[in-house]
Design a protein around this motif. Structure first.
Motif, mmCIF file in Angstrom:
data_model
loop_
_atom_site.group_PDB
_atom_site.id
_atom_site.type_symbol
_atom_site.label_atom_id
_atom_site.label_comp_id
_atom_site.label_asym_id
_atom_site.label_seq_id
_atom_site.Cartn_x
_atom_site.Cartn_y
_atom_site.Cartn_z
ATOM 1 N N UNK A 7 0.764 -1.622 -0.038
ATOM 2 C CA UNK A 7 -0.468 -0.265 0.314
ATOM 3 C C UNK A 7 0.924 1.304 -0.267
ATOM 4 N N UNK A 8 2.091 1.270 0.690
ATOM 5 C CA UNK A 8 3.345 2.357 0.471
ATOM 6 C C UNK A 8 3.804 2.184 -0.971
ATOM 7 N N UNK A 9 2.863 3.338 -1.620
ATOM 8 C CA UNK A 9 3.092 2.859 -3.095
ATOM 9 C C UNK A 9 3.395 5.071 -3.848
ATOM 10 N N UNK A 10 3.595 4.750 -4.837
ATOM 11 C CA UNK A 10 3.739 6.510 -5.805
ATOM 12 C C UNK A 10 2.443 5.701 -6.639
ATOM 13 N N UNK A 11 1.829 6.893 -6.719
ATOM 14 C CA UNK A 11 0.579 7.067 -7.512
ATOM 15 C C UNK A 11 0.812 7.903 -8.565
ATOM 16 N N UNK A 12 0.882 7.541 -10.139
ATOM 17 C CA UNK A 12 0.367 8.452 -11.366
ATOM 18 C C UNK A 12 -1.016 9.442 -10.886
ATOM 19 N N UNK A 13 -1.129 10.494 -11.306
ATOM 20 C CA UNK A 13 -2.648 10.825 -11.319
ATOM 21 C C UNK A 13 -2.581 12.030 -13.049
ATOM 22 N N UNK A 14 -3.729 11.335 -12.575
ATOM 23 C CA UNK A 14 -4.301 11.909 -14.945
ATOM 24 C C UNK A 14 -4.328 13.747 -14.451
ATOM 25 N N UNK A 15 -3.360 13.960 -15.731
ATOM 26 C CA UNK A 15 -2.933 15.499 -15.723
ATOM 27 C C UNK A 15 -4.221 16.890 -15.375
ATOM 28 N N UNK A 16 -5.432 16.106 -15.681
ATOM 29 C CA UNK A 16 -7.444 16.481 -16.145
ATOM 30 C C UNK A 16 -6.973 17.168 -14.660
ATOM 31 N N UNK A 17 -6.772 15.511 -13.806
ATOM 32 C CA UNK A 17 -6.832 15.489 -12.247
ATOM 33 C C UNK A 17 -5.981 16.577 -11.744
ATOM 34 N N UNK A 18 -4.761 16.815 -11.740
ATOM 35 C CA UNK A 18 -4.015 17.620 -11.557
ATOM 36 C C UNK A 18 -3.996 18.781 -11.320
ATOM 37 N N UNK A 19 -4.197 19.325 -12.185
ATOM 38 C CA UNK A 19 -4.902 20.617 -12.251
ATOM 39 C C UNK A 19 -5.990 21.267 -11.454
ATOM 40 N N UNK A 20 -7.175 20.224 -10.980
ATOM 41 C CA UNK A 20 -7.835 20.305 -10.251
ATOM 42 C C UNK A 20 -7.489 20.302 -9.050
ATOM 43 N N UNK A 21 -6.026 19.744 -8.572
ATOM 44 C CA UNK A 21 -5.616 19.884 -6.887
ATOM 45 C C UNK A 21 -5.274 21.082 -7.695
ATOM 46 N N UNK A 22 -4.177 21.269 -7.908
ATOM 47 C CA UNK A 22 -3.072 22.979 -8.161
ATOM 48 C C UNK A 22 -4.053 24.029 -7.346
ATOM 49 N N UNK A 23 -5.912 23.692 -8.405
ATOM 50 C CA UNK A 23 -6.365 25.188 -8.153
ATOM 51 C C UNK A 23 -7.359 24.831 -6.158
ATOM 52 N N UNK A 24 -7.576 23.284 -6.191
ATOM 53 C CA UNK A 24 -7.994 23.090 -4.331
ATOM 54 C C UNK A 24 -6.927 23.672 -3.750
ATOM 55 N N UNK A 25 -5.623 23.417 -3.805
ATOM 56 C CA UNK A 25 -4.393 24.483 -3.386
ATOM 57 C C UNK A 25 -3.813 25.616 -3.312
ATOM 58 N N UNK A 26 -5.032 26.553 -4.775
ATOM 59 C CA UNK A 26 -4.657 27.995 -3.929
ATOM 60 C C UNK A 26 -5.617 28.564 -3.567
ATOM 61 N N UNK A 27 -7.092 27.796 -3.881
ATOM 62 C CA UNK A 27 -8.133 27.951 -2.598
ATOM 63 C C UNK A 27 -7.271 28.394 -1.404
ATOM 64 N N UNK A 28 -6.815 27.005 -0.599
ATOM 65 C CA UNK A 28 -6.858 26.511 0.230
ATOM 66 C C UNK A 28 -5.696 27.526 0.876
ATOM 67 N N UNK A 29 -5.164 27.995 0.019
ATOM 68 C CA UNK A 29 -3.745 28.829 0.798
ATOM 69 C C UNK A 29 -4.432 30.204 0.914
#
Length: 382
Positions: free
Chosen positions: A255-277
């Motif tokens: 379970x201790x692993x490195x996961x690839x994430x789809x580029x489109x989902x990463x864009x959502x994560x970036x926006x989420x980080x901006x809002x959180x900041x």
């Protein structure tokens, strides 16, 4: 037998008590635990394959006698041994969640049937009878209970409290058939992705359904484990369900692993980080002290129940099947198999300990895939 050999057999080391080699090649150590009602010594024996082993065990026993902590092995009940095993051997070696699960199955299924017996008297048929009574339960519960009780009895054998482990001879009854995993269909998934737009947990739901993370892994994800440059996340911990603990290690080594994430989902994560900041600047430096990717409105971990209730309301309001957040992980796996992902790839992504676990969980999907594969040859027979 010569007198010299006889003398060698009965020789005792300094402070070891009475130790001798038996005719069958094993070594026996004898000790006294007091006197009976007639004043005669009450003698006990322990056995081992070597002199060193039996001397070591004898030393422990003599120490316990001298400190008034000795318990006659013949008087230990299974209930008492289970409690000793849990506290002395498991409480400090496994997580609290695992410890609680061990205790639960032993309390529910073993103690009521076997707890009254003396440990020395337990036989395979006693254990078999206990597991036969579990027939109406799920296969997983039956197998897990056997695994736990087997560990307990194995330690009793190592400690020489029993001569043999009765769990080794048990034939488990067949439990209830495993229920088919409930997931969103492809059409329902598309509708789901539309209705979560703008939702408080939109990005959390997106991550579950696009990566197959466990809910605890998602809620325990921290920003230092997110690599925007390479579109990957490191899964190295999980949010704990136990009060007073924040993080747990991941469920298994795999379970201790490195996961690839789809580029489109990463864009959502970036926006989420901006809002959180932005929120953090407004709330102050104490907001989100654990650097979590997903937090509640106060900057602290999202509770499992809050995420579940929120998802249920969302699905209910939009006429979609009511699923738990964990079923979004199953939905990811199902779409993966339907799209041609092979079983080994899926096992690695999900962090399952074995490929068998993956294939057993998604048998229904594989059956449908086999049918589709077979139908590809149908035109040859028209």
């Amino acid at each position: 037998m010569t007198k010299e050999k006889e003398k060698k057999k009965k020789v005792r080391g300094q402070g070891e008590g009475n130790i001798r080699e038996r005719k069958d090649g094993r070594w026996e150590a004898r000790y006294s635990i007091g006197v009976d009602s007639k004043g005669n010594p009450i003698r006990k024996s322990i056995y081992a394959n070597t002199r060193g082993e039996v001397a070591k065990e004898l030393t422990k026993i003599l120490n316990s006698i001298n400190t008034n902590t000795y318990i006659d092995p013949s008087k230990i009940t299974i209930k008492e041994w289970i409690e000793t095993w849990l506290i002395d051997y498991k409480k400090n070696s496994v997580s609290k969640k695992t410890y609680d699960s061990y205790k639960q199955v032993l309390d529910l299924y073993v103690k009521p049937n076997l707890g009254y017996m003396y440990l020395k008297d337990i036989r395979p048929e006693n254990v078999q009878s206990t597991f036969n009574k579990m027939k109406g339960l799920s296969d997983r519960t039956i197998k897990y209970t056997k695994t736990v009780f087997n560990m307990c009895m194995k330690r009793a054998k190592i400690n020489k409290l029993i001569a043999d482990n009765p769990c080794e001879y048990v034939e488990l009854p067949k439990g209830k058939a495993k229920k088919e995993v409930t997931v969103l269909t492809e059409e329902e998934q598309i509708e789901f992705l539309n209705v979560i737009d703008g939702h408080q947990y939109q990005v959390a739901f997106l991550m579950l359904i696009s990566t197959g993370l466990r809910v605890s892994e998602l809620l325990g994800l921290t920003w230092d484990c997110v690599d925007f440059e390479n579109n990957i996340i490191d899964v190295d911990k999980a949010l704990s369900r136990v009060e007073g603990e924040l993080f747990n290690p991941t469920k298994t080594e795999l379970s201790n692993r490195t996961m690839p994430v789809l580029e489109d989902i990463m864009e959502f994560l970036k926006s989420h980080k901006v809002q959180q900041n932005i929120v953090k600047l407004q709330a102050g430096k104490d907001y989100n002290p654990y650097n979590l990717v997903f937090t509640n409105i106060y900057g602290y971990p999202v509770s499992f129940s809050s995420l579940s209730k929120s998802l249920k309301r969302l699905l209910e309001d939009n006429g979609l099947p009511l699923l738990s957040p964990h079923k979004l992980r199953h939905t990811f796996a199902t779409r993966g198999l339907e799209s041609g992902m092979d079983m080994k790839e899926l096992q690695v992504l999900l962090g399952h300990s074995t490929m068998k676990l993956t294939s057993d969980t998604y048998t229904h999907v594989l059956d449908k895939q086999k049918e589709k594969a077979m139908n590809k040859t149908a035109h040859l027979f028209k």
